[in-house]
Motif scaffolding. Structure first.
Motif, PDB file in Angstrom:
ATOM      1  N   LEU A 162       0.693  -1.137   0.229  1.00  0.00           N
ATOM      2  CA  LEU A 162      -0.215   0.283   0.176  1.00  0.00           C
ATOM      3  C   LEU A 162       1.030   1.478   0.055  1.00  0.00           C
ATOM      4  CD1 LEU A 162      -2.994  -0.991   2.402  1.00  0.00           C
ATOM      5  CD2 LEU A 162      -3.286  -0.315  -0.095  1.00  0.00           C
ATOM      6  N   SER A 163       0.176   2.513  -0.545  1.00  0.00           N
ATOM      7  CA  SER A 163       0.587   3.627  -0.524  1.00  0.00           C
ATOM      8  C   SER A 163       0.578   4.148   0.808  1.00  0.00           C
ATOM      9  CB  SER A 163       0.638   4.592  -1.303  1.00  0.00           C
ATOM     10  OG  SER A 163      -0.234   4.704  -0.773  1.00  0.00           O
ATOM     11  N   TRP A 164       2.229   4.916   1.313  1.00  0.00           N
ATOM     12  CA  TRP A 164       1.400   5.835   2.708  1.00  0.00           C
ATOM     13  C   TRP A 164       0.747   6.397   3.284  1.00  0.00           C
ATOM     14  CZ3 TRP A 164       1.417  10.995   3.185  1.00  0.00           C
ATOM     15  CH2 TRP A 164       1.681  11.004   1.932  1.00  0.00           C
ATOM     16  N   GLN A 165       0.072   6.849   1.607  1.00  0.00           N
ATOM     17  CA  GLN A 165      -1.440   7.809   2.161  1.00  0.00           C
ATOM     18  C   GLN A 165      -2.523   6.763   2.952  1.00  0.00           C
ATOM     19  OE1 GLN A 165       0.687   7.816  -0.626  1.00  0.00           O
ATOM     20  NE2 GLN A 165       1.042   9.754  -1.251  1.00  0.00           N
ATOM     21  N   ASN A 166      -2.378   5.733   1.971  1.00  0.00           N
ATOM     22  CA  ASN A 166      -3.685   4.879   2.160  1.00  0.00           C
ATOM     23  C   ASN A 166      -3.679   4.991   3.102  1.00  0.00           C
ATOM     24  OD1 ASN A 166      -4.702   5.184   0.253  1.00  0.00           O
ATOM     25  ND2 ASN A 166      -3.632   3.414  -1.265  1.00  0.00           N
ATOM     26  N   THR A 167      -1.957   3.559   4.031  1.00  0.00           N
ATOM     27  CA  THR A 167      -1.624   3.404   5.272  1.00  0.00           C
ATOM     28  C   THR A 167      -1.900   4.140   6.337  1.00  0.00           C
ATOM     29  OG1 THR A 167       0.126   1.959   4.098  1.00  0.00           O
ATOM     30  CG2 THR A 167       0.153   2.491   7.289  1.00  0.00           C
ATOM     31  N   PHE A 168      -2.245   5.781   5.843  1.00  0.00           N
ATOM     32  CA  PHE A 168      -2.595   6.615   6.934  1.00  0.00           C
ATOM     33  C   PHE A 168      -4.114   6.404   7.385  1.00  0.00           C
ATOM     34  CE2 PHE A 168       0.872  10.651   7.709  1.00  0.00           C
ATOM     35  CZ  PHE A 168       1.979   9.533   7.840  1.00  0.00           C
ATOM     36  N   LEU A 169      -4.648   6.080   6.739  1.00  0.00           N
ATOM     37  CA  LEU A 169      -6.129   6.161   6.325  1.00  0.00           C
ATOM     38  C   LEU A 169      -6.746   4.963   7.339  1.00  0.00           C
ATOM     39  CD1 LEU A 169      -7.710   7.007   2.434  1.00  0.00           C
ATOM     40  CD2 LEU A 169      -7.659   8.238   4.804  1.00  0.00           C
ATOM     41  N   ILE A 170      -6.403   4.072   7.212  1.00  0.00           N
ATOM     42  CA  ILE A 170      -6.463   2.906   7.361  1.00  0.00           C
ATOM     43  C   ILE A 170      -5.886   3.084   8.937  1.00  0.00           C
ATOM     44  CG2 ILE A 170      -5.745   0.598   7.954  1.00  0.00           C
ATOM     45  CD1 ILE A 170      -5.377  -0.204   4.510  1.00  0.00           C
ATOM     46  N   PHE A 171      -5.077   4.047   9.986  1.00  0.00           N
ATOM     47  CA  PHE A 171      -4.939   4.126  10.807  1.00  0.00           C
ATOM     48  C   PHE A 171      -5.711   4.754  11.051  1.00  0.00           C
ATOM     49  CE2 PHE A 171       0.082   3.251  10.633  1.00  0.00           C
ATOM     50  CZ  PHE A 171       0.149   1.777  10.813  1.00  0.00           C
ATOM     51  N   ALA A 172      -6.515   5.802  10.826  1.00  0.00           N
ATOM     52  CA  ALA A 172      -7.634   6.661  11.151  1.00  0.00           C
ATOM     53  C   ALA A 172      -9.254   5.745  11.190  1.00  0.00           C
ATOM     54  CB  ALA A 172      -7.787   7.804   9.527  1.00  0.00           C
ATOM     55  N   ALA A 173      -8.977   5.187  10.270  1.00  0.00           N
ATOM     56  CA  ALA A 173      -9.908   3.988  11.142  1.00  0.00           C
ATOM     57  C   ALA A 173      -9.933   3.111  12.138  1.00  0.00           C
ATOM     58  CB  ALA A 173     -10.154   2.562  10.044  1.00  0.00           C
ATOM     59  N   GLY A 174      -8.287   2.721  12.638  1.00  0.00           N
ATOM     60  CA  GLY A 174      -8.208   1.983  13.925  1.00  0.00           C
ATOM     61  C   GLY A 174      -8.971   2.273  14.656  1.00  0.00           C
ATOM     62  N   ILE A 175      -7.641   3.793  15.063  1.00  0.00           N
ATOM     63  CA  ILE A 175      -8.022   4.889  15.892  1.00  0.00           C
ATOM     64  C   ILE A 175      -9.661   4.589  16.741  1.00  0.00           C
ATOM     65  CG2 ILE A 175      -7.764   7.102  14.889  1.00  0.00           C
ATOM     66  CD1 ILE A 175      -6.295   5.800  18.025  1.00  0.00           C
ATOM     67  N   LEU A 176     -10.398   5.290  15.372  1.00  0.00           N
ATOM     68  CA  LEU A 176     -12.033   5.644  15.709  1.00  0.00           C
ATOM     69  C   LEU A 176     -12.350   4.453  16.656  1.00  0.00           C
ATOM     70  CD1 LEU A 176     -13.018   7.805  12.556  1.00  0.00           C
ATOM     71  CD2 LEU A 176     -12.631   8.340  14.767  1.00  0.00           C
ATOM     72  N   ALA A 177     -12.031   3.152  15.592  1.00  0.00           N
ATOM     73  CA  ALA A 177     -12.626   1.488  16.399  1.00  0.00           C
ATOM     74  C   ALA A 177     -12.334   1.313  17.661  1.00  0.00           C
ATOM     75  CB  ALA A 177     -11.960   0.718  15.699  1.00  0.00           C
ATOM     76  N   VAL A 178     -11.400   2.495  18.513  1.00  0.00           N
ATOM     77  CA  VAL A 178     -11.313   2.560  19.516  1.00  0.00           C
ATOM     78  C   VAL A 178     -12.386   2.263  20.886  1.00  0.00           C
ATOM     79  CG1 VAL A 178      -8.730   2.038  19.422  1.00  0.00           C
ATOM     80  CG2 VAL A 178      -9.838   4.440  20.341  1.00  0.00           C
TER      81      VAL A 178
END
Length: 413
Positions: A162-178
């Motif tokens: 994945l691009s670093w951009q898409n990696t950041f987007l996945i991380f954003a979803a992860g922090i909301l999931a908590v």
């Protein structure tokens, strides 16, 4: 016979989950140093400054979110932190200039403050019995180390497809999931005596106490060393470490490049720190916290000096990662526990947040100096030796701390 209070509570479990995810993301930023700099042709100092600003914003935001939690509620503060964190990551994924990255990292830093140690440890501390508090704080802190175990390798793995951009987007979803864990974050109110004291009164007591100043000064080097290693160690190992033997043990487990070793070294530091932090929490119940802190800073100083004086090989990287990892966040339960012991639990989030600001001043300097001095000298050696010096300073300043709690009436006199 009185029943003993349980160590593992819903508050502690939820707090561990939130800190684990928050710190997984935070600990991965060093892995993005080279990919982002190479894509845009930036100097190493450009993205280093973004990470440094993130750390400074985290420090500024920590007492703010601590005060928010104490005023309007812990869960509301955590929700605000997660939303700001996610927004910063999403906006960073679209950033194409150093200035944009540096600006959006302010949001990421504030988001870490709202989902990190200051808010979570204060809730965990209030929800724990006196007997279990030191160990509960250690377990929550160790969750941050567990996040570090996964964060950098997962980011390195994701960047493989994945691009670093898409990696950041996945991380954003992860922090909301908590946020699904928030119903478990219910802590009892402070004691009647603590409720009768205002935040201003407690702050005045702390600021007049030389011990609080010494704790503040001592936490500086912790931030300097940890942030510098998190942000720059993967790149340092990638560029300086001797080549990995293609027939050796590391290659046999899939680590064949120094880039992979750099990412996994951060994970190894986190893994070692789980045990180190838990052991520090156990010792904090039995021995003087200030002497334990002085010992930890002394150990870090010796480990860093020895590492930089020896040729860097895969073996020295692994040994350093294990030794430094065992001392990594071991300071956090002891420092937060010392603040709670001296000044009570009611405004622990704010008081620890102010001390943590010193930690993040050190973090800012460690990350920024690392990038700046690398660009000037082509090496991390000078900034590494500065870290050795501030570590020795912290070991010394903890020794005069008065660990006995002073009654409020005496402080006001």
């Amino acid at each position: 016979m009185q029943e003993r209070a349980p160590l593992m509570t819903p508050v502690l479990i939820a707090g561990c989950i939130i800190i684990l995810v928050s710190f997984s993301i935070r600990a991965s930023f060093g892995v993005f140093q080279i990919p982002i700099a190479e894509e845009f042709g930036w100097l190493r100092s450009e993205f280093s400054l973004a990470i440094a600003i993130q750390n400074l914003a985290w420090g500024i935001g920590q007492p703010i979110f601590g005060a928010i939690a104490e005023r309007i509620g812990d869960r509301k503060a955590i929700i605000m932190g997660a939303l700001v964190y996610a927004a910063g990551l999403v906006l960073s994924s679209f950033a194409v200039s150093p200035e944009a990255h540096q600006f959006y990292e302010v949001m990421v830093g504030f988001g870490i403050a709202g989902t990190g140690f200051g808010v979570i440890l204060a809730v965990v501390g209030r929800a724990s019995s006196d007997e279990n508090r030191s160990m509960s704080l250690a377990i929550a802190t160790a969750a941050g180390s567990a996040g570090q175990v996964f964060g950098a390798p997962v980011a390195e793995w994701m960047l493989g497809f994945l691009s670093w951009q898409n990696t950041f987007l996945i991380f954003a979803a992860g922090i909301l999931a908590v946020l699904i864990t928030l119903p478990m974050m219910r802590a009892p109110a402070a004691s009647k005596a603590e409720l009768e004291e205002s935040m201003g009164t407690i702050l005045k007591r702390a600021f007049k106490d030389p011990s609080y100043t010494l704790i503040f000064l001592g936490f500086f080097s912790c931030g300097y060393q940890l942030a510098f290693v998190t942000a720059h160690f993967p790149a340092f190992v990638t560029e300086v470490c001797a080549a990995i033997d293609p027939k050796g043990v590391l290659a046999s487990v899939g680590i064949s490049t120094t880039s992979q070793l750099g990412a996994w070294s951060i994970a190894l530091i986190g893994a070692a720190n789980i045990g180190g932090t838990l052991y520090a929490g156990y010792l904090g119940k039995k021995y003087s916290k200030k002497y334990l802190l002085a010992a930890i800073y002394t150990g870090r100083t010796i480990a860093a000096a020895a590492f930089i004086m020896l040729p860097m090989t895969p073996t020295t990287v692994i040994i350093f990662s294990i030794v430094m990892g065992s001392l990594w966040l071991a300071t956090v339960p002891l420092t937060s526990g010392l603040v709670a012991h001296l000044y009570g639990l009611r405004y622990m989030g704010t008081l620890y947040g102010i001390v943590f600001f010193s930690h993040q001043l050190g973090s800012f300097l460690g990350v920024w100096l690392g990038g700046r001095m690398y660009d000037v000298y082509g090496s991390y050696e000078a900034v590494w030796w500065i870290g050795v010096g501030v570590g020795a300073f912290s070991a010394i300043v903890h020794l005069p701390i008065r660990e006995k709690r002073t009654p409020p009436a005496a402080m006001a006199a």
